[in-house]
Design an enzyme around this catalytic site. Structure first.
Site, PDB file in Angstrom:
ATOM      1  N   ASP A 108       0.840  -1.173   0.130  1.00 42.77           N
ATOM      2  CA  ASP A 108       0.071  -0.089   0.060  1.00 42.77           C
ATOM      3  C   ASP A 108       0.693   1.341   0.233  1.00 42.77           C
ATOM      4  O   ASP A 108       0.458   2.435  -0.695  1.00 42.77           O
ATOM      5  CB  ASP A 108      -0.986  -0.076   1.225  1.00 42.77           C
ATOM      6  CG  ASP A 108      -2.280  -0.774   0.768  1.00 42.77           C
ATOM      7  OD1 ASP A 108      -2.389  -1.209  -0.184  1.00 42.77           O
ATOM      8  OD2 ASP A 108      -3.167  -0.920   1.866  1.00 42.77           O
ATOM      9  N   ARG A 156       2.302   6.214  -3.060  1.00 37.53           N
ATOM     10  CA  ARG A 156       3.297   6.938  -3.930  1.00 37.53           C
ATOM     11  C   ARG A 156       2.734   7.023  -5.409  1.00 37.53           C
ATOM     12  O   ARG A 156       2.940   8.155  -5.648  1.00 37.53           O
ATOM     13  CB  ARG A 156       4.839   6.341  -3.783  1.00 37.53           C
ATOM     14  CG  ARG A 156       5.717   7.086  -4.420  1.00 37.53           C
ATOM     15  CD  ARG A 156       6.973   6.828  -3.801  1.00 37.53           C
ATOM     16  NE  ARG A 156       7.271   5.389  -3.959  1.00 37.53           N
ATOM     17  CZ  ARG A 156       8.163   4.850  -4.966  1.00 37.53           C
ATOM     18  NH1 ARG A 156       8.538   5.714  -6.027  1.00 37.53           N
ATOM     19  NH2 ARG A 156       8.511   3.687  -5.133  1.00 37.53           N
ATOM     20  N   ALA A 200      -6.112   2.365   8.079  1.00 38.07           N
ATOM     21  CA  ALA A 200      -4.709   2.794   8.473  1.00 38.07           C
ATOM     22  C   ALA A 200      -4.502   3.149  10.038  1.00 38.07           C
ATOM     23  O   ALA A 200      -4.973   2.559  11.071  1.00 38.07           O
ATOM     24  CB  ALA A 200      -4.014   3.491   7.502  1.00 38.07           C
TER      25      ALA A 200
END
Length: 286
Positions: free
Chosen positions: A70, A75, A181
């Site tokens: 991830d 990015r 997250a």
């Protein structure tokens, strides 16, 4: 999206991508498609991928392919912002939420994309601005305590008015994508990626108000540092330090990234598998 003429590769900085790169090269040659990669990464492709600057990659290609986890996918999504270049995630590590396929599925997936048998899922990002500095993130921006400096003390301003103050180890501002997250590890809720807004979650709060807050994408959010110096992280990367009195403006970037989906799993199936929730049935099971 027109027929694919060029594909850009975004590689995990450490994992071995050689076999997957080989698959990409073979497929591209069979369809007369050009491959490009970031200058600092393409040496691992041993001359099979053309070098280009990171800032120019997305504008030169029709599809970005992320090879990693991830973090690599985030990015690639940031690189694709200027042209809204679709991003396909190939998972080379633990199961993530953003990667769509595993390496054995790569050739079939690329063929499906080239033949327009796919959809794109828009993902919102966020921009944090203070003074002449700014950062873009697709998971979250976090204000984190500096060891020895005490707690992270932050006052939230919503629509130009002070709303609530937090004193915590960190204060995380997440997109719906980032709700699974850092925010989730701090007890925050899972938000559908189809939603648009900002999720603010305190980490180990020491204040009377210790709940997460979700704002709509159109509401203005500002974070005022009311205590000692804190670190500012965007998608887990430290971007600097700010002190008392600093105000950070946060804005939503609607549909800033386009994630390729092939219709094989839903967000909730990936969440079930990631968190080991009961009721998950893997593909092919009855």
């Amino acid at each position: 999206m027109t027929e694919i003429g060029a594909v850009g590769l975004v590689l995990h900085p450490r994992r071995d991508c050689a076999q997957v790169i080989g698959t990409m090269v073979d497929w591209a040659r069979s369809r007369d498609i050009k491959l490009f990669g970031v200058e600092s990464e393409v040496e691992r492709a041993r001359g099979a991928v053309s070098s280009i600057g990171a800032e120019d990659l997305a504008g030169r290609v029709d599809l970005l392919v992320s090879l990693g986890g991830d973090g690599t996918m985030l990015r690639a999504m940031r690189l694709g912002i200027p042209d809204r270049t679709p991003v396909l995630g190939v998972n080379l590590g633990k199961l993530g939420f953003l990667a769509e396929i595993d390496p054995p599925e790569l050739t079939d997936a690329l063929c499906a994309i080239d033949e327009h048998r796919f959809t794109t899922e828009p993902r919102s990002g966020l921009r944090a601005v203070t003074g002449d500095k700014d950062a873009i993130a697709f998971n979250d921006v976090a204000l984190v305590r500096v060891p020895g400096n005490g707690m992270t003390a932050v006052r939230l301003h919503v629509e130009g008015h002070p709303f609530v103050s937090y004193s915590a180890d960190a204060v995380v501002v997440a997109t719906p994508t980032g709700s699974t997250a850092y925010s989730f590890s701090a007890g925050g809720p899972i938000i559908s990626p189809r939603a648009e807004g900002l999720l603010i979650t305190p980490v180990a709060p020491h204040s009377t108000f210790n709940r997460a807050v979700f704002l709509s994408g159109g509401e203005k959010l500002a974070l005022e540092i009311t205590g000692s110096e804190v670190g500012v992280e965007a998608d887990g990367q430290l971007i600097g330090y700010v002190g008392a009195g600093t105000v950070i403006d946060i804005e939503v970037l609607p549909a800033a990234a386009q994630v390729v989906r092939l219709g094989r799993t839903t967000f909730y199936q990936r969440a079930q598998r990631k968190f080991g929730l009961s009721g998950f049935t893997s593909q092919g099971e009855v």
